[in-house]
Design a protein around this motif. Structure first.
Motif, PDB file in Angstrom:
ATOM      1  N   PHE A 305      -0.956   9.540   5.227  1.00  0.00           N
ATOM      2  CA  PHE A 305       0.155  10.489   6.136  1.00  0.00           C
ATOM      3  C   PHE A 305      -0.656   9.213   7.037  1.00  0.00           C
ATOM      4  N   HIS A 306      -1.121   8.579   7.497  1.00  0.00           N
ATOM      5  CA  HIS A 306      -1.264   8.667   9.229  1.00  0.00           C
ATOM      6  C   HIS A 306      -0.550   7.135   9.110  1.00  0.00           C
ATOM      7  N   GLU A 307      -0.288   6.107   8.514  1.00  0.00           N
ATOM      8  CA  GLU A 307      -0.216   4.765   8.342  1.00  0.00           C
ATOM      9  C   GLU A 307       1.843   5.223   8.208  1.00  0.00           C
ATOM     10  N   LEU A 308       1.962   6.084   6.727  1.00  0.00           N
ATOM     11  CA  LEU A 308       3.322   6.624   6.666  1.00  0.00           C
ATOM     12  C   LEU A 308       4.401   6.959   7.558  1.00  0.00           C
ATOM     13  N   ALA A 309       3.674   7.689   8.327  1.00  0.00           N
ATOM     14  CA  ALA A 309       4.222   8.345   9.856  1.00  0.00           C
ATOM     15  C   ALA A 309       5.010   7.673  10.546  1.00  0.00           C
ATOM     16  N   LEU A 310       3.932   6.831  10.800  1.00  0.00           N
ATOM     17  CA  LEU A 310       3.927   5.565  11.794  1.00  0.00           C
ATOM     18  C   LEU A 310       4.696   4.864  11.148  1.00  0.00           C
ATOM     19  N   GLY A 311       5.326   4.290  10.273  1.00  0.00           N
ATOM     20  CA  GLY A 311       6.164   3.247   9.774  1.00  0.00           C
ATOM     21  C   GLY A 311       7.913   3.519   9.456  1.00  0.00           C
ATOM     22  N   LEU A 312       7.793   5.476   9.751  1.00  0.00           N
ATOM     23  CA  LEU A 312       8.802   5.795   9.571  1.00  0.00           C
ATOM     24  C   LEU A 312       9.223   5.726  10.987  1.00  0.00           C
ATOM     25  N   GLU A 313       8.947   5.550  11.941  1.00  0.00           N
ATOM     26  CA  GLU A 313       8.459   6.014  13.536  1.00  0.00           C
ATOM     27  C   GLU A 313       8.933   4.640  13.346  1.00  0.00           C
ATOM     28  N   ALA A 314       8.460   2.979  13.315  1.00  0.00           N
ATOM     29  CA  ALA A 314       8.522   2.210  13.144  1.00  0.00           C
ATOM     30  C   ALA A 314       9.853   1.719  12.788  1.00  0.00           C
ATOM     31  N   GLY A 315      10.346   2.091  10.979  1.00  0.00           N
ATOM     32  CA  GLY A 315      10.786   1.441  10.881  1.00  0.00           C
ATOM     33  C   GLY A 315      12.746   1.975  11.472  1.00  0.00           C
ATOM     34  N   GLY A 316      12.631   2.534  12.289  1.00  0.00           N
ATOM     35  CA  GLY A 316      14.076   2.631  13.412  1.00  0.00           C
ATOM     36  C   GLY A 316      15.389   3.757  12.887  1.00  0.00           C
ATOM     37  N   VAL A 317      15.147   4.436  11.234  1.00  0.00           N
ATOM     38  CA  VAL A 317      16.345   5.204  10.523  1.00  0.00           C
ATOM     39  C   VAL A 317      15.950   6.465  10.917  1.00  0.00           C
ATOM     40  N   PRO A 318      16.649   7.270  11.197  1.00  0.00           N
ATOM     41  CA  PRO A 318      16.487   8.498  10.894  1.00  0.00           C
ATOM     42  C   PRO A 318      15.808   9.046   9.656  1.00  0.00           C
ATOM     43  N   PHE A 319      14.986   9.681   9.132  1.00  0.00           N
ATOM     44  CA  PHE A 319      14.264  10.469   8.137  1.00  0.00           C
ATOM     45  C   PHE A 319      13.691  12.077   7.410  1.00  0.00           C
ATOM     46  N   LEU A 320      14.296  11.827   6.810  1.00  0.00           N
ATOM     47  CA  LEU A 320      14.111  13.293   5.852  1.00  0.00           C
ATOM     48  C   LEU A 320      12.715  13.301   5.579  1.00  0.00           C
ATOM     49  N   TRP A 321      11.524  14.361   5.210  1.00  0.00           N
ATOM     50  CA  TRP A 321       9.950  13.936   4.847  1.00  0.00           C
ATOM     51  C   TRP A 321       9.925  15.184   4.106  1.00  0.00           C
ATOM     52  N   ALA A 322      10.227  15.260   2.803  1.00  0.00           N
ATOM     53  CA  ALA A 322       9.514  17.072   1.604  1.00  0.00           C
ATOM     54  C   ALA A 322       7.884  16.906   1.972  1.00  0.00           C
ATOM     55  N   LEU A 323       7.219  17.550   2.688  1.00  0.00           N
ATOM     56  CA  LEU A 323       6.418  17.499   3.278  1.00  0.00           C
ATOM     57  C   LEU A 323       5.214  18.496   3.371  1.00  0.00           C
ATOM     58  N   LYS A 324       4.712  18.782   2.391  1.00  0.00           N
ATOM     59  CA  LYS A 324       4.057  20.026   1.641  1.00  0.00           C
ATOM     60  C   LYS A 324       2.775  20.223   2.356  1.00  0.00           C
ATOM     61  N   LEU A 325       2.836  20.344   4.000  1.00  0.00           N
ATOM     62  CA  LEU A 325       1.691  21.234   4.267  1.00  0.00           C
ATOM     63  C   LEU A 325       1.740  21.760   5.617  1.00  0.00           C
ATOM     64  N   THR A 326       0.388  23.089   5.935  1.00  0.00           N
ATOM     65  CA  THR A 326       0.427  23.503   6.677  1.00  0.00           C
ATOM     66  C   THR A 326       0.026  23.636   8.278  1.00  0.00           C
ATOM     67  N   PRO A 327       0.468  24.108   9.358  1.00  0.00           N
ATOM     68  CA  PRO A 327       0.218  23.436  10.458  1.00  0.00           C
ATOM     69  C   PRO A 327      -0.969  22.772  10.743  1.00  0.00           C
ATOM     70  N   ALA A 328      -2.170  23.087  10.004  1.00  0.00           N
ATOM     71  CA  ALA A 328      -3.078  22.440  10.633  1.00  0.00           C
ATOM     72  C   ALA A 328      -3.598  21.355   9.988  1.00  0.00           C
ATOM     73  N   GLN A 329      -2.847  21.324   8.782  1.00  0.00           N
ATOM     74  CA  GLN A 329      -2.637  20.261   7.777  1.00  0.00           C
ATOM     75  C   GLN A 329      -2.179  19.390   7.996  1.00  0.00           C
ATOM     76  N   LYS A 330      -0.807  18.929   9.059  1.00  0.00           N
ATOM     77  CA  LYS A 330      -0.266  18.988   9.988  1.00  0.00           C
ATOM     78  C   LYS A 330      -0.602  17.536  10.745  1.00  0.00           C
ATOM     79  N   GLU A 331      -1.432  18.818  12.257  1.00  0.00           N
ATOM     80  CA  GLU A 331      -2.266  18.814  12.774  1.00  0.00           C
ATOM     81  C   GLU A 331      -3.763  17.463  12.675  1.00  0.00           C
ATOM     82  N   GLU A 332      -3.844  17.529  11.481  1.00  0.00           N
ATOM     83  CA  GLU A 332      -4.737  16.406  11.446  1.00  0.00           C
ATOM     84  C   GLU A 332      -5.151  15.762  11.237  1.00  0.00           C
TER      85      GLU A 332
END
Length: 480
Positions: A305-332
């Motif tokens: 998850f960590h690498e994917l998030a950083l890769g999306l930011e570095a990719g430089g295009v807008p993105f829509l991510w279907a990510l079924k995580l709770t707020p606590a899981q996102k934070e972690e």
């Protein structure tokens, strides 16, 4: 069909489903096709959750004209604890369903001469035991392969794969192309490992399939093209020498692509609320957004998850991510400040609830799909003309991804030569995004995707091969 007492029997199709959403979706689309025929009865046997979804559609007015009944007879499937990425195995689920189906089999056989008894059975590809019930009842039997055909073909030749030690993880030749007709486009490490992990189960699937009335496949000869797996399957069935109840070879019936895309299937939703993600897409220019989703069962490992998030930011295009995580899981699991950055910049949108995938793929703002390459997601993307970034996890997904990248050239991959998604870095991800959205290669891939969409549309249009195959098949069902 006229019974011995002179009574005329009405066509009655029994459909038996597994609980996997990706398998139920094509069955649901098949119901829409069957609803075009009057005086046809359908009984759907399945699990509680999946039946509830179909019932909800029916109560909303879908499948109009179809006399449809639902029986919930199966318990929740067992979990496969040794694989958190893919926690449900078809073999274990089918073994449990075999036991649960036994009293149903006895009932069906006892009632086989009743005027309202089933006149044919359509079952999921994994439910081999329903063939035995069909034989005892003397009715046609059709397994429905909702996966790609190369998965079915690997299941059929599992003994050969084992004999040659073609295990995707352990073979010394795992980085070599497969020198077997119909699979030459793929590598040994693309082979679905479960066909080797559960050989007795897949031997039963193979034996019954080769003795079917017809094998329904969610693909088409024209879609596969040079991969040629349908042709290889047909030849394999012929070589087996096995016959069905009529003493004939099992027919290969390509009824795909079936997808929830207008023109390729009926688009429906089990949720009626407005979707904020679609509103977010409305604010973006044509083909500028990358959509990311990994299916209903498959999961990427937490470290990724960590690498994917950083890769999306570095990719430089807008993105829509279907990510079924709770707020606590996102934070972690997500990088520190990631959610705040994408929200303030408007660069990304996280859909934490249910994502209306087909509506997203059809939205004009979507220009790419980063996917696990499940067959449903693959077909939906192809039918929508959306090029892909492949990130396969398990089952048929590695072969599907190979087909998209190497055969049809409608995708790029994030794996960079590795078959292990856990070693993918944010740099791999950003490079794949830039290839798809930022250079001449991406333009050619987008062009290929649109051309393939046109080809597939011609198959399902009146006179196309899929159009004809579906109608001939349904005609056989109703002419009892």
């Amino acid at each position: 069909m006229e019974l011995t007492n002179g009574t005329t029997r009405r066509a009655h199709v029994l459909m038996v489903c597994v609980p996997f959403p990706g398998h139920v979706a094509p069955f649901t689309q098949l119901l829409y096709h069957l609803s075009c025929h009057e005086n046809l009865k359908v009984t759907v046997m399945g699990h509680k959750a999946r039946n509830a979804e179909m019932i909800k559609l029916y109560e909303k007015g879908e499948f109009k004209g179809l006399d449809i009944h639902f029986e919930t007879i199966f318990a929740d499937p067992p979990v496969y604890p040794s694989d958190p990425k893919f926690p449900i195995r078809a073999a274990l689920c089918a073994d449990q369903m075999f036991v649960e189906f036994e009293p149903i089999r006895r009932r069906l056989v006892a009632e086989k001469d009743n005027v309202g008894a089933p006149t044919s059975i359509i079952c999921d590809m994994f439910l081999w035991f329903t063939k035995d019930a069909a034989d005892e009842m003397g009715v046609p039997w059709y397994p429905f392969f909702s996966t790609s055909q190369w998965f079915g073909y690997c299941a059929y030749i599992g003994d050969e794969l084992a004999r040659r030690n073609f295990h995707p993880h352990h073979s010394e030749e795992k980085d070599q192309r497969i020198d077997i007709t119909g699979l030459e486009f793929a590598y040994v490490h693309d082979i679905p490992s479960e066909v080797l992990e559960f050989p007795e189960f897949y031997a039963k699937v193979t034996d019954r399939s080769f003795r079917a009335t017809g094998i329904l496949c969610n693909t088409a000869y024209e879609l596969e093209g040079s991969a040629g797996t349908l042709m290889a399957t047909k030849a394999l069935v012929q070589r087996s020498g096995k016959k069905n109840l009529k003493g004939e070879e099992a027919q290969i019936i390509p009824v795909g692509p079936i997808a929830q895309i207008p023109g390729f299937g009926v688009q429906y939703s089990l949720r009626d609320q407005p979707y904020e993600c679609l509103k977010w897409l409305n604010a973006h220019t044509e083909k500028s957004v990358l959509y990311i989703a990994f299916g209903s069962l498959g999961n990427i490992v937490p470290e990724v998850f960590h690498e994917l998030a950083l890769g999306l930011e570095a990719g430089g295009v807008p993105f829509l991510w279907a990510l079924k995580l709770t707020p606590a899981q996102k934070e972690e699991l997500l990088p520190e400040g990631f959610l705040e950055r994408i929200q303030s910049s408007g660069m990304g949108f996280i859909e934490s609830g249910w994502a209306p995938q087909t509506q997203i793929l059809m939205h004009p703002a979507v220009g790419g799909f980063l996917s696990h390459c499940g067959w449903n997601s693959t077909l939906e993307s192809l039918c929508a003309g959306v090029p892909m970034i492949t990130w396969p996890l398990s089952a048929d997904q590695p072969m599907n991804a190979r087909f998209l990248v190497d055969v049809k050239k409608v995708a790029v991959t994030v794996l960079s030569g590795s078959a292990d998604e856990s070693v993918v870095t944010h740099d791999d991800i950003s490079k794949a995004i830039k290839r798809l959205f930022g250079d001449e290669e991406g333009k050619q891939i987008a062009k290929n995707s649109l051309e393939l969409k046109k080809l597939l549309a011609s198959l399902v249009a009146e006179g196309g091969s899929t159009y004809k195959a579906l109608r001939y098949f349904i005609q056989d069902l109703v002419m009892v």
